[in-house]
Design a protein around this motif. Structure first.
Motif, short mmCIF file in Angstrom:
data_model
loop_
_atom_site.label_atom_id
_atom_site.label_comp_id
_atom_site.label_asym_id
_atom_site.label_seq_id
_atom_site.Cartn_x
_atom_site.Cartn_y
_atom_site.Cartn_z
N ASN A 320 0.83 -1.22 0.00
CA ASN A 320 0.00 0.00 0.00
C ASN A 320 0.86 1.26 0.00
N LEU A 321 2.16 1.12 0.25
CA LEU A 321 3.04 2.29 0.32
C LEU A 321 3.55 2.61 -1.08
N THR A 322 2.74 3.33 -1.81
CA THR A 322 3.08 3.63 -3.21
C THR A 322 3.13 5.12 -3.49
N GLY A 323 2.78 5.92 -2.49
CA GLY A 323 2.73 7.36 -2.71
C GLY A 323 1.51 7.78 -3.53
N ILE A 324 0.58 6.87 -3.74
CA ILE A 324 -0.63 7.23 -4.48
C ILE A 324 -1.70 7.74 -3.52
N GLN A 325 -2.06 6.89 -2.53
CA GLN A 325 -3.09 7.29 -1.57
C GLN A 325 -2.57 8.30 -0.57
N THR B 38 -11.80 3.54 6.34
CA THR B 38 -10.33 3.49 6.30
C THR B 38 -9.84 2.23 5.59
N VAL B 39 -10.58 1.13 5.81
CA VAL B 39 -10.18 -0.14 5.20
C VAL B 39 -10.16 -0.05 3.67
N ASP B 40 -11.13 0.69 3.13
CA ASP B 40 -11.24 0.79 1.67
C ASP B 40 -10.14 1.66 1.06
N LEU B 41 -9.47 2.43 1.92
CA LEU B 41 -8.39 3.30 1.44
C LEU B 41 -7.03 2.61 1.55
N GLY B 42 -7.00 1.45 2.19
CA GLY B 42 -5.73 0.74 2.34
C GLY B 42 -4.75 1.48 3.22
N LEU B 43 -5.25 2.20 4.21
CA LEU B 43 -4.35 2.94 5.10
C LEU B 43 -3.54 1.95 5.94
N PRO B 44 -2.34 2.35 6.36
CA PRO B 44 -1.52 1.44 7.17
C PRO B 44 -2.27 1.01 8.44
N GLY B 45 -2.23 -0.29 8.74
CA GLY B 45 -2.81 -0.79 9.97
C GLY B 45 -4.23 -1.30 9.85
N ILE B 74 -12.22 -19.48 2.97
CA ILE B 74 -10.97 -18.75 3.17
C ILE B 74 -10.77 -17.82 1.98
N PHE B 75 -9.92 -16.85 2.16
CA PHE B 75 -9.64 -15.90 1.09
C PHE B 75 -8.15 -15.90 0.78
N ASP B 76 -7.82 -15.39 -0.39
CA ASP B 76 -6.42 -15.25 -0.78
C ASP B 76 -6.14 -13.81 -1.17
N ARG B 77 -4.87 -13.47 -1.14
CA ARG B 77 -4.46 -12.17 -1.67
C ARG B 77 -3.94 -12.33 -3.09
N LYS B 78 -4.39 -11.42 -3.93
CA LYS B 78 -3.88 -11.37 -5.30
C LYS B 78 -3.05 -10.09 -5.35
N ASN B 79 -1.75 -10.24 -5.48
CA ASN B 79 -0.84 -9.10 -5.34
C ASN B 79 -0.48 -8.47 -6.68
N TYR B 80 -0.79 -7.21 -6.85
CA TYR B 80 -0.30 -6.45 -8.01
C TYR B 80 -0.45 -4.96 -7.73
N PHE B 81 0.34 -4.18 -8.40
CA PHE B 81 0.29 -2.73 -8.19
C PHE B 81 -0.57 -2.06 -9.25
N TYR B 82 -1.54 -1.30 -8.82
CA TYR B 82 -2.32 -0.49 -9.74
C TYR B 82 -2.99 0.61 -8.92
N PRO B 83 -3.13 1.81 -9.48
CA PRO B 83 -3.64 2.92 -8.64
C PRO B 83 -5.07 2.72 -8.13
N ASP B 84 -5.83 1.84 -8.77
CA ASP B 84 -7.20 1.64 -8.27
C ASP B 84 -7.26 0.56 -7.19
N PRO B 86 -5.94 0.09 -3.63
CA PRO B 86 -5.22 0.83 -2.59
C PRO B 86 -4.32 -0.02 -1.69
N LYS B 87 -4.68 -1.27 -1.44
CA LYS B 87 -3.84 -2.08 -0.55
C LYS B 87 -2.63 -2.66 -1.27
#
Lengths: 487, 479
Positions: A320-325, B38-45, B74-84, B86-87
């Motif tokens: 989440n640390l991308t500087g976007i949000q 806050t959860v929907d914004l992917g804020l730390p914590g 159970i759920f899984d994480r699908k990891n990729y970077f994209y601006p839409d 947030p996490k």
């Protein structure tokens, strides 16, 4: 006398109106500033606190909080450049509970960047020094929290413990460090490092104080799905219970003096001697203490297993640390370039190394061999210890094979000592076992710590046993001698 | 000619009070960033908290599609970077989807076709991006909205099949009440995978993917365009490139990017959501709560009730109508009359007043009572209709109206005879005309009078018989 006072003593002074919460805060604040340049405990020192009178043992008493707990309106950096200006908009459950208990926040403490590391040297605001000897580390990652309690700035400080991040620095700082059962305390608002291993933990100067804090912080939180149902108990009430006949075991492969007899490491041998002396004292207290043998291969796997799982989870948790949000916006044309730039500039090399490791471990072609095998080994280790807990009430081991290292000390990461003695505390995180470190002696004028780990959900008994053992160590309520400063 | 192979990945937003992993409301908003926690914004914590209702609805849909349910959620994480995102990862299901190996039977141009479902999984939607020439904006309203993704096997062979599948799948969502599935709100959207192969080939051709198509007619257009384009490429000896294409407003598809290697999403089990075991009992309970779906109802109407294709279609099309109809039947109402009243009076009124069944005043019970009166010949069909319209207008129970207006038909022959005798005695001249002059129009006169004096309650057929008999009797007596 403030610096040495325990939570209970300060409570008494407040209740008897010998002092006020304002006065206590002033003392803590002054000490925080006085020691800041030399020891660097804090990222942020609070100068204008908000006081609340509450019916709680912690009401009016100062404390410090690791800078990876979300505090609304108060800078929270996780000691990383990528969060150096980050001001959260919400409170972590831990901070909220402490506020509601009337606890007075003195400052946010320095950690190893993003809680990854065990040295206290990688925070973006500089290294944290050991109050017992400035040329030594206090350990990490909860370095500033440990230092602030060891310096007597605050009677307790909150940290987080993913591998040993509270229980190891507690040993190096002459402190009690307690990590309750996984799920006993909500992690909501704790910046995630490795979610399946992350625990809220804390430093105090005696076991009773740890029980007091646990009583305030524990409980089910609808915002953290792994939290346990309330057990409705006050651990302080049972802290003095009788321990006659309680059974402790230690692992031969980790602390048998024979394994290290050819070693030149005098400190290590002294640590082990004192440990076995302590075991005798435990026996005279009424504990049964036995030696147990565990497959050395399994024990040697603790560290690599920890690295695999923690790096894998960390690389995802910090995506989440991308500087976007939030955070510093990177430069570039495409969003990929912008994120790439922010992360390149925002993290230190050590962090990037862990992220790359984590990413590698999770890659399709490596996942089975590295990540999933690590998860299996974790299970084997936890099963083995859980099986032993059927017979024994606790595992007792030296928290470290030595005293706090010098800043320039070279580490021999794959030596026996490193693999076994320095890393076994992660077992507590693997299984979510309640685990406590307390000081039990001095070696070369530096404190050493012993660790007691118990069954899942048996926090009460672990505190109870540790409290009893503390009575014979002769090192209860110690703080570092730092000049003649008092307030 | 080439054989067309189509697979679909359909996304549908679930209708829930809150989002999939946060307490923020799950509802449409015209203001950006209104429904955000806050959860929907992917804020730390932040930590996810799984939405039980979303899980239930996803499971229910999986069961309706004849999928095998997992032994635990159970759920899984699908990891990729994209601006839409947030996490930096999407919480989804990879290890154990809510359902695997299912199917949906559809009727395409009068023929049954089974579409195999590879899996159905529950995940969270991303934020939405709006692009401007020099910047882009992010709206987090959609971030974390519960989304089910249904992946079919590559088993469809034409645009007709694909579109029919989508329409029928939408009906499944609507019948189950799990989503409103409005494609114009982006609640239902799909990715289309299409490849062409030689008629007798055994290996699938090169796949082209078209992402995020909302409207079903665009799905049709995209498929038809691709069939034409790929056919031309292949027949001129070329090779279809594996790529992602988008459909433009002109109905043509354009290349977005070539697919080099599939992205590695580094899936792993979400550690913050503990496993929830699913017992056989729970699954069975859920399965037994499944409503009958459209196609089953349609077939039942034809086979069991001998309805026309048209009526069966009308009555099975929407669940509220179908449920209404079946409830009317459940009171033992005559099927033919029920079909008649629901398809004409009920649907006609709904259309005319532009209201939904929720706002329709006549309950199935009321209607069934009216139908029973008609069946028993107590009131006429014509009158029943009039009464119903009046009841709708005045918002009163039609049966009350019937009672109040005394509109029950007089069937009692003694009562009718008494009334008719009275009328004849008052009109002896007309009787005389029949008796002496044989004027048969007297019958019509007396029918009119009988209806008038009885407030149209007299049973016309019976009255007619009695009038004729009475006139004949008087004629004979006069002799």
């Amino acid at each position: 006398m403030y610096r040495q006072d325990t939570i209970m003593e300060l409570r008494e002074q407040l209740d008897k109106k010998e002092t006020t919460k304002e006065e206590l805060f002033e003392k803590a604040n002054k000490l925080a500033h006085t020691f800041q340049e030399e020891y660097n405990s804090f990222v942020t020192i609070i100068d204008k606190p908000k006081f609340k009178d509450r019916d709680s043992l912690l009401s009016g008493i100062p404390y410090a909080l690791k800078d990876n707990f979300s505090t609304s309106g108060i800078l929270t950096t996780a000691s990383s450049n990528i969060l150096k200006d980050y001001v959260p908009v919400y409170d972590s459950t831990v901070y909220k509970k402490l506020k509601n208990a009337g606890a007075v926040l003195v400052g946010k403490t320095v950690l190893d960047e993003l809680a990854m590391g065990g040295t206290g040297t990688t925070g973006h605001t500089g290294i944290v020094r050991n109050p017992w000897d400035k040329s030594r580390m206090i350990g990490g990652s909860s370095a500033g929290s440990a230092a602030s309690v060891a310096l007597g700035i605050v009677p307790y400080a909150i940290g987080s413990d993913t591998g040993d991040s509270v229980r190891k620095p507690a040993a190096f700082g002459g402190l009690v460090g307690f990590k309750p059962t996984y799920g006993r305390i909500s992690r909501y608002g704790l910046f995630a490092f490795a979610s399946s291993l992350d625990h809220v933990a804390y430093f105090t100067r005696n076991v009773k104080d740890s029980a007091i804090i646990t009583d305030v912080l524990k409980g089910y939180d609808p915002q953290d799905m792994v939290t346990l149902k309330d057990d409705g108990k006050k651990y302080l009430d049972s802290i003095d219970n009788d321990i006659q006949g309680k059974k402790l075991f230690y692992i031969k492969e980790i602390c048998d003096r024979e394994y290290y007899k050819d070693s030149n490491d005098k400190e290590l041998l002294e640590v082990l001697d004192k440990f076995h002396e302590l075991l005798d004292k435990c026996r005279s207290l009424g504990f049964e203490v036995e030696e147990v043998s565990v497959d050395k291969k399994l024990l040697e796997a603790v560290y690599p297993t920890y690295m695999c799982i923690s790096c894998a989870e960390a690389t995802s948790n910090n995506a989440n640390l991308t500087g976007i949000q939030f955070g510093p916006r990177g430069e570039g044309v495409t969003t990929q370039e912008i994120m790439f730039d922010a992360r390149t500039k925002g993290f230190s090399e050590l962090i990037k190394r862990r992220f790359i490791l984590g990413s590698y471990i999770l890659q399709k072609e490596n996942q089975e061999k590295l990540f999933l095998n690590a998860c299996r080994v974790r299970r084997l280790i936890v099963d083995k210890i859980t099986e032993l807990f059927k017979e024994y009430d606790g595992l007792i081991l030296p928290a470290s094979g030595g005293i706090a290292p010098k800043f320039d000390a070279s580490s021999e990461k794959l030596s026996d000592r490193y693999l076994l003695l320095e890393n076994h505390l992660a077992i507590g995180n693997f299984g979510g076992f309640p685990s406590i470190t307390l000081p039990y002696g001095m070696v070369n004028d530096m404190p050493i710590g012993v660790n007691i780990t118990g069954r899942v959900k048996d926090d009460e008994l672990v505190l109870n046993m540790a409290n009893k053992i503390e009575s014979v160590t002769g090192f209860k309520n110690i703080i570092a001698k730092v000049g003649d400063i008092d307030v | 000619m080439y054989k067309v192979v189509i697979g679909l990945e359909v996304h549908c937003e679930l209708d829930t009070v809150s989002k999939n992993f946060s307490a923020a409301p799950n509802k449409f908003s015209e203001y950006p960033n209104e429904n955000v926690a806050t959860v929907d914004l992917g804020l730390p914590g932040i930590l996810p908290v799984a939405n039980k209702e979303a899980c239930r609805k996803a499971l229910l849909t999986a069961l309706a599609l004849h999928c095998k349910a997992p032994d635990e959620v159970i759920f899984d994480r699908k990891n990729y970077f994209y601006p839409d995102l947030p996490k930096g990862y999407q919480i989804t299901q990879n290890t154990k989807p809510m359902g695997i190996n299912g199917y949906l039977d559809i009727m395409v141009n009068g023929k049954m076709k089974r579409v195999d479902i590879h899996d159905l999984h529950l995940e969270e939607d991303t934020a939405s991006l709006e692009h401007f020439p020099k910047y882009s904006l992010i709206d987090y309203n959609r971030s974390g909205v519960p989304l089910i993704e249904i992946v079919t096997e590559p088993c469809m062979e034409s645009a007709d099949e694909a579109v029919q599948f989508l329409e029928d799948l939408r009906d499944v969502f609507l019948f189950l009440g799990v989503s409103e599935a409005k494609s114009n709100y982006g609640q239902m959207r799909c990715d289309v995978n299409i490849s062409l192969m030689e008629e007798n080939a055994t290996k699938l051709g090169t796949k082209v993917e078209m992402k995020n198509i909302n409207a079903f007619n665009n799905v049709r257009a995209a498929i038809e365009y691709e069939i034409k384009r790929q056919s031309e490429v292949l027949s001129s000896g070329g090779k279809v490139v594996q790529e992602t294409r988008r459909i433009a407003e002109d109905g043509k598809t354009y290349s977005m990017r070539e697919k080099v290697d599939a992205l590695d999403y580094k899936y792993f089990i979400e550690p913050n959501i503990p496993s929830t075991p699913l017992t056989e009992e729970y699954i069975e309970k859920l399965r037994s709560s499944l409503p009958e779906l459209k196609l089953d109802r349609y077939l039942k109407y034809i086979e069991k009730y001998n309805m026309s294709d048209y009526d069966a279609g009308v009555l099975s099309k929407e669940r509220p109508i179908s449920d209404y109809f079946e409830e009317v039947l459940s009171y033992g109402s005559d099927v033919e009359l029920s079909v008649n009243f629901v398809t004409t009076t009920v649907l006609g009124t709904l259309n005319k007043l532009e209201i939904s069944l929720e706002d329709f005043f006549i309950t199935p019970k009321m209607l069934s009572e009216v139908i029973t009166l008609v069946r028993d010949g107590k009131i006429s069909l014509d009158h029943a209709r009039k009464i119903l319209y009046q009841a709708i207008d005045e918002k009163v129970d039609p049966n009350e109206l019937i009672k109040k207006q005394n509109l029950h038909q007089i069937n009692d022959e003694g009562e009718l005879l008494k009334l008719i005798t009275e009328i004849m005695d008052d009109n002896l001249e007309i009787v005389r005309q029949y008796v002496e002059d044989g004027n048969r129009s007297a019958v019509n006169f007396f029918i009119g009078q009988t209806m008038k004096r009885s407030n149209r309650q007299a049973n016309p057929n019976k009255s007619m018989e009695i009038i004729k008999e009475e006139l004949e009797r008087r004629k004979n007596n006069a002799k």
